[in-house]
Design an enzyme around this catalytic site. Structure first.
Site, PDB file in Angstrom:
ATOM      1  N   GLU A   1       5.501  -0.522   6.057  1.00 41.07           N
ATOM      2  CA  GLU A   1       6.206  -1.381   7.031  1.00 41.07           C
ATOM      3  C   GLU A   1       6.250  -2.838   6.580  1.00 41.07           C
ATOM      4  O   GLU A   1       5.984  -3.755   7.348  1.00 41.07           O
ATOM      5  CB  GLU A   1       5.586  -1.246   8.430  1.00 41.07           C
ATOM      6  CG  GLU A   1       5.871   0.105   9.054  1.00 41.07           C
ATOM      7  CD  GLU A   1       5.510   0.192  10.532  1.00 41.07           C
ATOM      8  OE1 GLU A   1       5.380  -0.846  11.182  1.00 41.07           O
ATOM      9  OE2 GLU A   1       5.376   1.318  11.017  1.00 41.07           O
TER      10      GLU A   1
HETATM   11  C1  LIG Z   1       1.741   6.079   2.624  1.00 44.02           C
HETATM   12  C2  LIG Z   1       3.100   5.526   2.740  1.00 44.02           C
HETATM   13  C3  LIG Z   1       3.934   5.919   3.781  1.00 44.02           C
HETATM   14  C4  LIG Z   1       5.236   5.430   3.865  1.00 44.02           C
HETATM   15  N1  LIG Z   1       6.099   5.906   4.836  1.00 44.02           N
HETATM   16  C5  LIG Z   1       7.412   5.570   4.772  1.00 44.02           C
HETATM   17  C6  LIG Z   1       8.351   6.177   5.648  1.00 44.02           C
HETATM   18  O1  LIG Z   1       8.003   6.994   6.502  1.00 44.02           O
HETATM   19  N2  LIG Z   1       9.658   5.849   5.508  1.00 44.02           N
HETATM   20  C7  LIG Z   1      10.091   4.953   4.587  1.00 44.02           C
HETATM   21  O2  LIG Z   1      11.274   4.715   4.499  1.00 44.02           O
HETATM   22  N3  LIG Z   1       9.211   4.341   3.763  1.00 44.02           N
HETATM   23  C8  LIG Z   1       7.896   4.631   3.824  1.00 44.02           C
HETATM   24  N4  LIG Z   1       6.997   4.024   2.973  1.00 44.02           N
HETATM   25  C9  LIG Z   1       7.484   3.034   2.052  1.00 44.02           C
HETATM   26  C10 LIG Z   1       6.950   1.637   2.284  1.00 44.02           C
HETATM   27  O3  LIG Z   1       7.576   1.039   3.359  1.00 44.02           O
HETATM   28  C11 LIG Z   1       7.134   0.928   0.958  1.00 44.02           C
HETATM   29  O4  LIG Z   1       6.075   1.371   0.151  1.00 44.02           O
HETATM   30  C12 LIG Z   1       7.132  -0.536   1.042  1.00 44.02           C
HETATM   31  O5  LIG Z   1       8.317  -0.974   1.623  1.00 44.02           O
HETATM   32  C13 LIG Z   1       6.944  -1.219  -0.302  1.00 44.02           C
HETATM   33  O6  LIG Z   1       7.708  -0.678  -1.327  1.00 44.02           O
HETATM   34  P1  LIG Z   1       7.030  -0.295  -2.733  1.00 44.02           P
HETATM   35  O7  LIG Z   1       5.818   0.480  -2.443  1.00 44.02           O
HETATM   36  O8  LIG Z   1       8.053   0.305  -3.564  1.00 44.02           O
HETATM   37  O9  LIG Z   1       6.553  -1.681  -3.314  1.00 44.02           O
HETATM   38  P2  LIG Z   1       7.415  -2.695  -4.189  1.00 44.02           P
HETATM   39  O10 LIG Z   1       8.655  -3.020  -3.459  1.00 44.02           O
HETATM   40  O11 LIG Z   1       7.512  -2.188  -5.572  1.00 44.02           O
HETATM   41  O12 LIG Z   1       6.511  -3.994  -4.148  1.00 44.02           O
HETATM   42  C14 LIG Z   1       5.415  -4.184  -5.053  1.00 44.02           C
HETATM   43  C15 LIG Z   1       4.712  -5.480  -4.664  1.00 44.02           C
HETATM   44  O13 LIG Z   1       5.610  -6.576  -4.775  1.00 44.02           O
HETATM   45  C16 LIG Z   1       5.565  -7.346  -3.586  1.00 44.02           C
HETATM   46  N5  LIG Z   1       6.879  -7.980  -3.397  1.00 44.02           N
HETATM   47  C17 LIG Z   1       8.098  -7.403  -3.395  1.00 44.02           C
HETATM   48  N6  LIG Z   1       9.042  -8.343  -3.197  1.00 44.02           N
HETATM   49  C18 LIG Z   1       8.408  -9.525  -3.068  1.00 44.02           C
HETATM   50  C19 LIG Z   1       8.806 -10.862  -2.822  1.00 44.02           C
HETATM   51  N7  LIG Z   1      10.075 -11.215  -2.682  1.00 44.02           N
HETATM   52  N8  LIG Z   1       7.867 -11.813  -2.743  1.00 44.02           N
HETATM   53  C20 LIG Z   1       6.563 -11.506  -2.887  1.00 44.02           C
HETATM   54  N9  LIG Z   1       6.121 -10.264  -3.095  1.00 44.02           N
HETATM   55  C21 LIG Z   1       7.035  -9.290  -3.194  1.00 44.02           C
HETATM   56  C22 LIG Z   1       5.200  -6.370  -2.496  1.00 44.02           C
HETATM   57  O14 LIG Z   1       4.593  -7.040  -1.404  1.00 44.02           O
HETATM   58  C23 LIG Z   1       4.216  -5.462  -3.226  1.00 44.02           C
HETATM   59  O15 LIG Z   1       2.946  -6.052  -3.182  1.00 44.02           O
HETATM   60  C24 LIG Z   1       5.688   4.491   2.907  1.00 44.02           C
HETATM   61  C25 LIG Z   1       4.834   4.055   1.892  1.00 44.02           C
HETATM   62  C26 LIG Z   1       3.558   4.565   1.805  1.00 44.02           C
HETATM   63  C27 LIG Z   1       2.672   4.087   0.690  1.00 44.02           C
END
Ligand SMILES: Cc1cc2nc3c(=O)[nH]c(=O)nc-3n(C[C@H](O)[C@H](O)[C@H](O)COP(=O)(O)OP(=O)(O)OC[C@H]3O[C@@H](n4cnc5c(N)ncnc54)[C@H](O)[C@@H]3O)c2cc1C
Length: 812
Positions: free
Chosen positions: A504
Site C-alpha cells: 500500500e
Molecule cells: C506481500 C505483498 C502483498 C501485496 N498485495 C498486493 C495486492 O493485493 N495488490 C496489488 O496490486 N499489489 C500488491 N502488492 C504490491 C505492493 O503494493 C508493491 O510491492 C508496492 O507498491 C511496491 O512495489 P515494488 O515492491 O515493486 O517496489 P519498487 O517499486 O521496486 O520500489 C523499490 C523501492 O524504491 C522506493 N521508491 C520507488 N519510487 C520512489 C521514489 N520516487 N522516491 C523514493 N523511493 C522510491 C520504494 O519505496 C521501495 O523502497 C503486494 C506486495 C507485497 C509484498
C-alpha cells in the site's frame, strides 16, 4: 532624539508589528494601527528628518496595499508572472492523487495556528454492542481455531474450517452495508477486529484485510452501477465470491500508473453472442488472495482505437471486475511472503475478451480508475495496515514485558536491568502512540472524514514504529526469539515486518514523496487556490483571484513568522485548550505548527518545482507534520479515555518523543537547506533561544518499561484487545498467567536466596533449596508448591524447540 529614546521607539514599533502579525490582524486595521503609532512617534518622539521620511514612505507603501487597483496592477500582476515561471508542473496522476480524499486535522497543522476544536470534537472511540459481541464471539473463536505454527510452517494455509468460518461469520463483509448482507461495522470496529486477529496470526490478518480495505467491495460501494452492487455485494458479503485486487506488475510497482497492462475496446464473441467488449492483456504479481480469488479486481489502461464507445481513443487507467473462471485467465500459483504465508500470487491474462459491463461503474467510469483507487486507498490505508501494526505492537508489548519479568539472569528478572527496561519502555511508548493514533483516526473516518495525507502518515509511521518495537523485542528475548519452533512467538512478526512496510505504498516512497508532497498542495490553505488562480484562463479573473489569495498568503506567512518567534521565546505566551499536566504539549505543538507552516512556505518559494526532487528535505518536512499529527492524537486519546495514573507516563513519553523529533527534523532541514542566508534567517525566527525541547528522560522510559513488565493497570490497558484465551498454544495467555504467579512466587524465591546467603540452607538447585527451607520451616510446603508451579511454567516459556532430523524434514 537620544539613544534610549530611539531604542524605545524601535521597540514600540517592532512589538506592535509582531503583535499585529501574531494576531493576524486584518490589513486595514493593521494599517490604521501603524499609522497611529507613527503619528504619535512624529509628534512626541522627536525623530530626525531622515528617519521620519523613511517611515512615512514605508507607511505610504502599506497604505497602497489597501487600494485594490494599485495592489493588483502594480504588485500582484508582477508576482503572478513570477509564479507562472516557478510553479511546479503537476502530472494528471499527481493531480488526481492531490485531489483525492479530504483534509482534516492535517489541514489545521498546516495553518500554523491549529483550531483544537477540530480535533477535540472528534467522537470518543466506542464500539457498538453488536461490534463488541463480534469481538467477544466469532473473533475469539477464529483465534482459537487457528494454530499459528501449523499455518506458518506446516500447511502454508489456514485450515478449511477457518476459511469457512471466516466466510460464514461475515469476516469478509465488515465494510459492506447490512442491506447487502454485510456487517456494516465502523472503521474503529474493523481496526479492532483486525488488530485482535493479528495477535493470533498474521495470516488471519492479511486474509481478512483485503476484502475489508481497498478491494472490489470498496470500489463497488463507491463507484459500482446499481446492477453491479445488487449482484456482487451480497455474494461478497456471504463469502460466495472471494475478491482480490490486481494493480501491481513486474514493471509497475511503486509507479503503478506506469502499468503496461491493456484493454482494447473491440468486437468479439462472448457466451455465443457478438458484442462490443474489451480484449485484456496483463501480467500482475504480488496479489493478495489471488490464488483463491473468484472475483479479480483489475487495473489496466483502456484504449478505444476504433472509437466504438466514444470520441476518445486513450482512456487511461480503468478498473474492472473479472470472474476468475474467465477463459484465458491464469491464476493459482503462489508467492511465499516472508514469515506469514498468506495467499498471494500472480495473475496473468492473455487476449481475454470480456464485456464492457465488467468495468466498475460501466463505461461512464472508463479512464477514472486511478482516481477511484487513490480515493478508496485514503480511508483503507489508515485502517488496514495500522491495525496490523497495533495488534503486533500490543502482543509484542504484552509478551516481552512478561518475558523480561520471568526470565532471570544473575539471579534477578532481566526486566530489573536498566539495559532491558529502556527498550521495554520504548516498546510501551510506541505501542501507546500507535493505539492512540489509530483509535483517533478511525473515529474521524467513521465520522465521515477521508483524510488522504493522514492515511499515508498512519501507514508509514505505524508500520515503522511496529518495526522498531519488534527489533527491541527480539533483542530482549535473546536466543529465545532466534530458535524457530512452536514455542517461538516472536519470529513470524519479525520476519513479516517488511511486508507492512512494502505494501500500500512502500515506506520510503510514502515518506519521501507522498506525505509532504501531497500534503503541501492538499492541506496548505492557499497554495492550491493560488495554483488554480494562476491556471485560470481569463486574465482578469486570474489576477483578481491571485491577488486575493496571494495577499492572504502573505498575511498568513507573516503571522507564522511572528508566532514561531514569539512561541519560540516562551511557552507561556501560547494558548492551550486544557490546563493540566499536558498543557505544555498543546503549546509546543502550536509552536512547531507555526514553524512548520513557515518552513513549508519558504521551502516552496525558494525551491519551487525542485522541492519535489529534493526528497530528503521533503521527507523531513513530512516527518515534522507526522510527528505533530501523532502527538496531537496521543493527547486526544488521553483526553478521551485517559486516566492520570494509568496513561500519563505513556503520554509524557509519547509527546516528548514526538515533539523532540519535530524539533530535530526542523533542525536537520535548516542545516541542509540549500540557501544558507534563508536558513539562518529561518533559524533566527524558529529557534530564537536555540533548540530548547528535550526528549523523554531516561527515568520516564524506565518507568514505563517497568509498568509493562508487571501486572499493572497500565499494562492491562495498553495490551487490551489481544487474544488471551487460556489454551495450550496461546503463549500470550501463558505469559499473562505467569505474571500473575510472579507476584506471589518471586518473593518466596527471594526469601530462599536470602536464607542461603545467611547460611541457613544449602543447595545448588531450586529444588534442593526448597526442600531445605521446608525442612527448616523457613517456608511452608504450600509456598514451595506455589514456587514450583511458577518455576516450571516459567521454564516452559523460556525453553525453545529442538527437532530430530526427521522432524525437521516436516517443517517448512
Ligand atoms: C506481500 C505483498 C502483498 C501485496 N498485495 C498486493 C495486492 O493485493 N495488490 C496489488 O496490486 N499489489 C500488491 N502488492 C504490491 C505492493 O503494493 C508493491 O510491492 C508496492 O507498491 C511496491 O512495489 P515494488 O515492491 O515493486 O517496489 P519498487 O517499486 O521496486 O520500489 C523499490 C523501492 O524504491 C522506493 N521508491 C520507488 N519510487 C520512489 C521514489 N520516487 N522516491 C523514493 N523511493 C522510491 C520504494 O519505496 C521501495 O523502497 C503486494 C506486495 C507485497 C509484498
Amino acid at each position: 532624539m537620544d539613544f534610549i529614546g530611539f531604542i524605545f521607539w524601535i521597540l514600540v514599533f517592532f512589538t506592535t508589528l509582531i503583535v499585529l502579525c501574531y494576531k493576524a490582524v486584518e490589513l486595514r486595521t493593521a494599517t490604521i494601527t501603524v499609522g497611529i503609532i507613527l503619528l504619535i512617534f512624529t509628534i512626541f518622539g522627536d525623530p530626525g528628518n531622515i528617519i521620519l521620511a523613511i517611515e512615512w514612505v514605508m507607511f505610504a507603501v502599506l497604505v497602497s496595499f489597501n487600494i485594490p487597483e494599485i495592489r493588483r496592477n502594480y504588485i500582484s500582476a508582477q508576482i503572478l508572472k513570477f509564479y507562472k515561471a516557478i510553479l511546479p508542473s503537476i502530472s494528471k496522476t499527481e493531480k488526481e492523487a492531490i485531489d483525492a480524499g479530504g483534509i482534516w486535522w492535517d489541514g489545521e497543522i498546516f495553518t500554523g495556528n491549529p483550531n483544537w476544536d477540530v480535533l477535540r470534537s472528534n467522537p470518543k472511540p466506542r464500539l457498538t454492542k453488536e461490534e463488541q459481541a463480534f469481538l467477544d464471539g466469532p473473533v475469539e473463536e477464529v483465534c482459537q481455531m487457528t494454530d499459528n505454527w501449523a499455518v506458518n510452517h506446516k500447511d502454508y494455509d489456514l485450515p478449511k474450517k477457518v476459511w469457512d468460518f471466516l466466510k460464514t461469520k461475515g469476516f469478509f463483509s465488515m465494510i459492506i452495508p447490512k442491506k447487502y448482507g454485510g456487517l456494516e461495522f465502523s472503521p474503529l470496529a474493523v481496526a479492532t477486529v483486525m488488530s485482535k486477529i493479528t495477535t493470533r496470526s498474521g495470516v488471519l490478518n492479511s486474509t481478512v484485510g483485503v476484502p475489508n480495505s481497498l478491494g472490489p467491495a470498496e470500489l463497488l460501494l463507491h463507484y459500482g452501477t446499481p446492477e453491479q452492487r445488487k449482484e456482487l455485494l451480497p455474494k461478497l458479503a456471504s463469502g460466495e465470491e472471494i475478491p482480490c485486487f490486481a494493480l501491481t506488475g513486474p514493471r509497475a510497482g511503486s509507479d503503478a500508473a506506469a502499468m503496461p497492462d491493456t484493454g482494447i475496446v473491440c468486437k468479439g464473441k462472448f457466451e455465443g453472442k457478438e458484442i462490443i467488449g474489451m480484449k485484456l492483456n496483463f501480467s500482475k504479481r504480488y496479489i493478495t488472495l489471488a490464488p483463491v480469488a473468484t472475483l479479480v479486481g483489475l487495473a489496466f489502461k483502456l484504449y478505444d482505437p476504433d472509437h466504438l464507445i466514444g470520441e476518445q481513443s486513450d482512456y487511461g487507467i480503468t478498473c474492472a471486475l473479472i470472474p476468475s473462471k474467465t477463459k484465458g485467465l491464469q491464476i493459482g500459483s503462489r508467492h511465499l511472503p516472508l514469515g506469514i504465508p498468506f495467499m498471494n500470487g500472480t495473475i496473468i491474462g492473455t487476449d481475454i475478451f470480456v464485456p464492457l459491463d465488467y468495468i466498475i461503474g460501466g463505461t461512464e467510469k472508463a479512464g477514472k480508475g486511478w482516481r477511484m483507487l487513490v480515493e478508496c486507498l485514503s480511508a483503507g490505508r489508515a485502517i488496514s495496515l495500522p491495525s496490523g501494526a497495533m495488534g503486533g505492537a500490543k502482543a509484542t508489548a504484552a509478551a516481552t514485558g512478561a518475558y523480561a519479568r520471568v526470565r532471570e539472569q544473575f539471579n534477578v528478572p532481566i526486566a530489573e536491568f536498566e539495559g532491558i527496561a529502556e527498550p521495554l519502555g520504548r516498546i510501551a511508548g510506541y505501542t501507546y502512540i500507535i493505539t492512540a493514533s489509530l483509535n483517533t483516526t478511525a473515529m474521524a473516518i467513521g465520522a465521515g472524514e477521508k483524510p488522504a495525507v493522514i492515511s499515508a502518515i498512519m501507514k508509514y509511521h505505524t508500520t515503522e514504529m511496529a518495526r522498531k518495537i519488534v527489533l527491541d523485542a527480539m533483542d530482549i528475548h535473546g536466543g529465545k526469539a532466534v530458535m524457530r519452533g512452536p514455542k517461538n512467538y516472536m519470529a513470524s512478526g519479525y520476519e513479516a515486518g517488511p511486508i507492512g512496510i512494502t505494501v500500500e505504498g512502500a515506506n520510503i516512497l510514502t515518506r519521501s514523496l507522498i506525505i509532504f508532497g501531497q500534503g503541501a498542495f492538499r492541506c496548505h490553505p492557499y497554495v492550491l487556490k493560488e495554483i488554480e488562480a494562476v491556471e485560470t484562463e481569463d486574465e482578469g479573473e486570474s489576477l483578481e483571484q491571485f491577488d486575493l489569495h496571494f495577499f492572504n498568503h502573505v498575511a498568513y506567512t507573516l503571522s507564522n513568522i511572528a508566532r514561531s518567534f514569539v512561541l519560540g521565546i516562551s511557552n507561556r505566551l501560547g494558548n492551550s485548550p486544557v490546563a493540566d499536566e499536558t498543557e505544555n504539549y498543546y503549546k509546543q505543538i502550536n509552536r512547531f505548527s507555526a514553524a512548520f507552516a513557515l518552513l513549508t512556505d519558504v521551502s516552496m518559494l525558494v525551491l519551487g518545482g525542485s522541492l519535489k526532487r529534493k526528497e530528503t528535505l521533503s521527507a523531513r518536512l513530512g516527518d515534522v507534520l507526522s510527528s505533530l499529527y501523532l502527538a496531537s492524537t496521543t493527547l486526544k486519546y488521553y483526553e478521551d479515555q485517559g486516566d492520570k495514573e494509568t496513561d500519563l507516563p505513556l503520554v509524557h513519553w509519547g509527546c516528548k518523543t514526538l515533539i523532540f523529533e519535530a524539533q530535530n527534523k526542523i533542525h536537520e532541514i535548516l542545516v541542509n537547506f540549500p540557501n544558507r542566508f534563508v536558513a539562518a534567517s529561518l533559524r533566527f525566527f524558529i529557534f530564537p533561544l536555540g533548540r530548547n525541547i528535550t526528549g523523554p528522560s531516561i527515568k520516564n522510559t524506565l518507568v514505563i518499561g517497568d509498568l509493562i513488565s508487571r501486572k499493572t493497570k497500565t499494562r492491562e490497558k495498553l495490551c487490551q484487545g489481544i487474544y488471551l484465551k487460556d489454551e495450550p498454544t496461546n503463549h500470550l495467555a501463558t505469559l499473562e498467567h505467569l505474571l500473575e504467579l510472579y507476584e506471589t512466587a518471586y518473593p518466596i524465591k527471594v526469601d530462599l536466596m536470602k536464607a542461603r546467603k545467611k547460611g541457613l540452607i544449602k543447595g545448588n538447585t531450586l529444588e534442593e533449596l526448597m526442600d531445605a527451607a521446608v525442612n527448616k520451616d523457613i517456608i511452608t510446603q504450600e509456598k514451595a508448591n506455589e514456587l514450583i508451579e511458577y518455576d516450571q511454567l516459567a521454564l516452559d516459556i523460556i525453553n525453545v524447540d529442538d527437532f530430530s532430523e526427521e522432524e525437521l524434514k516436516t517443517i517448512r
